[in-house]
Scaffold this motif. Structure first.
Motif, PDB file in Angstrom:
ATOM      1  N   ASP A  95       0.850  -1.195   0.000  1.00  0.00           N
ATOM      2  CA  ASP A  95       0.000   0.000   0.000  1.00  0.00           C
ATOM      3  C   ASP A  95       0.884   1.242   0.000  1.00  0.00           C
ATOM      4  OD1 ASP A  95      -1.863   1.980   0.333  1.00  0.00           O
ATOM      5  OD2 ASP A  95      -2.954   0.969   1.949  1.00  0.00           O
ATOM      6  N   VAL A 244       6.983  -7.725   6.541  1.00  0.00           N
ATOM      7  CA  VAL A 244       5.579  -7.477   6.897  1.00  0.00           C
ATOM      8  C   VAL A 244       5.455  -7.174   8.388  1.00  0.00           C
ATOM      9  CG1 VAL A 244       3.244  -8.429   6.916  1.00  0.00           C
ATOM     10  CG2 VAL A 244       4.804  -9.002   5.043  1.00  0.00           C
ATOM     11  N   GLY A 250       2.008  -0.772   8.516  1.00  0.00           N
ATOM     12  CA  GLY A 250       1.092  -1.710   7.874  1.00  0.00           C
ATOM     13  C   GLY A 250       1.097  -1.637   6.363  1.00  0.00           C
ATOM     14  N   TYR A 253       1.041  -6.346   2.928  1.00  0.00           N
ATOM     15  CA  TYR A 253       0.063  -7.403   3.197  1.00  0.00           C
ATOM     16  C   TYR A 253       0.561  -8.676   2.522  1.00  0.00           C
ATOM     17  CZ  TYR A 253      -3.281  -3.709   4.487  1.00  0.00           C
ATOM     18  OH  TYR A 253      -3.912  -2.653   5.074  1.00  0.00           O
ATOM     19  N   THR A 261      -7.191 -14.151   0.810  1.00  0.00           N
ATOM     20  CA  THR A 261      -6.993 -13.340   2.005  1.00  0.00           C
ATOM     21  C   THR A 261      -5.545 -12.885   2.115  1.00  0.00           C
ATOM     22  OG1 THR A 261      -6.556 -15.310   3.358  1.00  0.00           O
ATOM     23  CG2 THR A 261      -8.823 -14.468   3.328  1.00  0.00           C
ATOM     24  N   VAL A 262      -5.364 -11.671   2.637  1.00  0.00           N
ATOM     25  CA  VAL A 262      -4.035 -11.140   2.923  1.00  0.00           C
ATOM     26  C   VAL A 262      -4.094 -10.427   4.267  1.00  0.00           C
ATOM     27  CG1 VAL A 262      -3.225 -10.879   0.540  1.00  0.00           C
ATOM     28  CG2 VAL A 262      -4.559  -9.042   1.599  1.00  0.00           C
ATOM     29  N   THR A 263      -2.944 -10.341   4.928  1.00  0.00           N
ATOM     30  CA  THR A 263      -2.890  -9.659   6.222  1.00  0.00           C
ATOM     31  C   THR A 263      -1.580  -8.910   6.370  1.00  0.00           C
ATOM     32  OG1 THR A 263      -3.004  -9.974   8.625  1.00  0.00           O
ATOM     33  CG2 THR A 263      -1.930 -11.709   7.345  1.00  0.00           C
ATOM     34  N   ASN A 264      -1.626  -7.818   7.135  1.00  0.00           N
ATOM     35  CA  ASN A 264      -0.390  -7.109   7.482  1.00  0.00           C
ATOM     36  C   ASN A 264      -0.033  -7.325   8.947  1.00  0.00           C
ATOM     37  OD1 ASN A 264      -2.273  -5.562   8.813  1.00  0.00           O
ATOM     38  ND2 ASN A 264      -1.865  -3.673   7.692  1.00  0.00           N
ATOM     39  N   GLU A 267      -4.566  -6.356  10.426  1.00  0.00           N
ATOM     40  CA  GLU A 267      -5.882  -6.586   9.836  1.00  0.00           C
ATOM     41  C   GLU A 267      -5.782  -7.612   8.723  1.00  0.00           C
ATOM     42  OE1 GLU A 267      -7.431  -3.091   7.983  1.00  0.00           O
ATOM     43  OE2 GLU A 267      -5.538  -2.578   6.965  1.00  0.00           O
ATOM     44  N   THR A 268      -6.827  -8.403   8.572  1.00  0.00           N
ATOM     45  CA  THR A 268      -6.911  -9.410   7.516  1.00  0.00           C
ATOM     46  C   THR A 268      -8.028  -9.020   6.570  1.00  0.00           C
ATOM     47  OG1 THR A 268      -6.114 -11.153   9.004  1.00  0.00           O
ATOM     48  CG2 THR A 268      -7.277 -11.850   7.009  1.00  0.00           C
TER      49      THR A 268
END
Length: 324
Positions: A95, A244, A250, A253, A261-264, A267-268
């Motif tokens: 991001d 990560v 953040g 991800y 699905t992805v996560t940092n 948050e997922t």
């Protein structure tokens, strides 16, 4: 994937072994089959199978000439460093609206892979489309492409792609020809021109392990190529890559494309919805490399832009250093 689906898939693969055995065995398999034919084998089931030789010629043989390989029930679940993790497809989303060049991602990557800043696998560049537009920071890693040019040009199979999406380098095979560096359109690979100057204390327990292309914490080797590996030693243990977890904002991800699905770490999110809602894109899409790293545009930035380390304030190609 349910148990029924797995069983059906296994049945399909077992049946496909007869047809695909020539491809699996290569020229050796074909030569054995043809030699059996020349010997006029006495057993003849009457069922004929077409196979293609390594030069592209179709031949017809009796099915009894092909030995069917029997696999154990957990065959498709077993882990192999060059195959990767079954039924997984790893992706990363970066991001750009959140990045403020804290460089914690790079520092953590360097520390856990024992690499120096000059040869960092992860770099952050100052980007600006024109003098009239706002600048932003852009982290770059290996793109772990689905159609990696680096794998195609490697003459010794040192660079290889796994089924789970990771592209890795076997430094014990690497001969330092740097064909992969020339072929990579993203310039994310680095070459070890000299013995690496270690900035961190080596983990002696790690050094006692037998070398593997997926082991983290192994020092770089002079005369070989390095790059971001998505931390397979972390992923195998269901942990996130070091970049990560180290990022305080953040930005990164990581997740599984098959699970969407992805996560940092904080948050997922649903991968497909994230890319659709925030207009996610991949670099140099027109080349057909199909990278597994996605970017979210630097719109509605959450942080003020501040200049970071001077050596990363502009995008520039990596030049070969002067050899001593």
């Amino acid at each position: 994937m349910g148990d029924t689906t797995k069983k059906e898939r296994r049945k399909f693969l077992d049946k496909g072994l007869k047809v695909g055995i020539a491809a699996a065995l290569g020229g050796f398999g074909i030569s054995k089959i043809t030699s059996k034919l020349n010997a006029n084998s006495k057993s003849d089931s009457g069922e004929k199978i077409e196979l293609m030789t390594t030069d592209g010629t179709l031949i017809e043989i009796d099915s009894s000439e092909v030995v069917e390989v029997q696999h154990s029930e957990d065959h498709d679940k077993k882990y192999n460093v060059r195959e990767g993790m079954p039924h997984r497809k790893f992706v990363m989303v970066i991001d750009l609206a959140k990045c403020k060049n804290a460089l914690k991602c790079q520092q953590s990557c360097n520390k856990h892979h024992y690499i120096t800043g000059d040869n960092a696998w992860l770099k952050v560049y100052k980007m600006q489309e024109s003098k009239d537009t706002a600048p932003y920071w852009m982290p770059t890693t290996c793109m772990h492409c689905d159609q990696p040019a680096c794998v195609t040009v490697c003459p010794v199979d040192a660079t290889f792609k796994r089924k789970d999406g990771l592209v890795l380098i076997d430094n014990e095979r690497c001969i330092g020809c740097r064909f992969c560096m020339a072929a990579c359109p993203y310039s994310t690979r680095v070459f070890n021109w000299s013995e690496p100057k270690q900035e961190f204390t080596l983990d002696m327990d790690m050094l006692e392990h037998q070398y593997s292309p997926e082991h983290g914490g192994m020092p770089s080797v002079k005369g070989t190529v390095d790059k971001c590996d998505f931390c397979p030693h972390q992923v195998k243990n269901n942990e996130l890559p070091h970049c990560v977890t180290a990022c305080p904002n953040g930005v990164f991800y990581f997740g599984d494309k098959y699970e969407d699905t992805v996560t940092n770490g904080e948050e997922t999110l649903r991968l497909s919805k994230l890319l659709e809602d925030k207009a996610g894109y991949r670099l140099l899409e027109n080349l057909g490399t199909e990278p597994n790293v996605y970017y979210l545009p630097p719109v509605d930035r959450l942080v003020d832009f501040e200049d970071g380390l001077e050596q990363f304030t502009e995008f520039q190609s990596v030049e070969k250093p002067t050899e001593e």
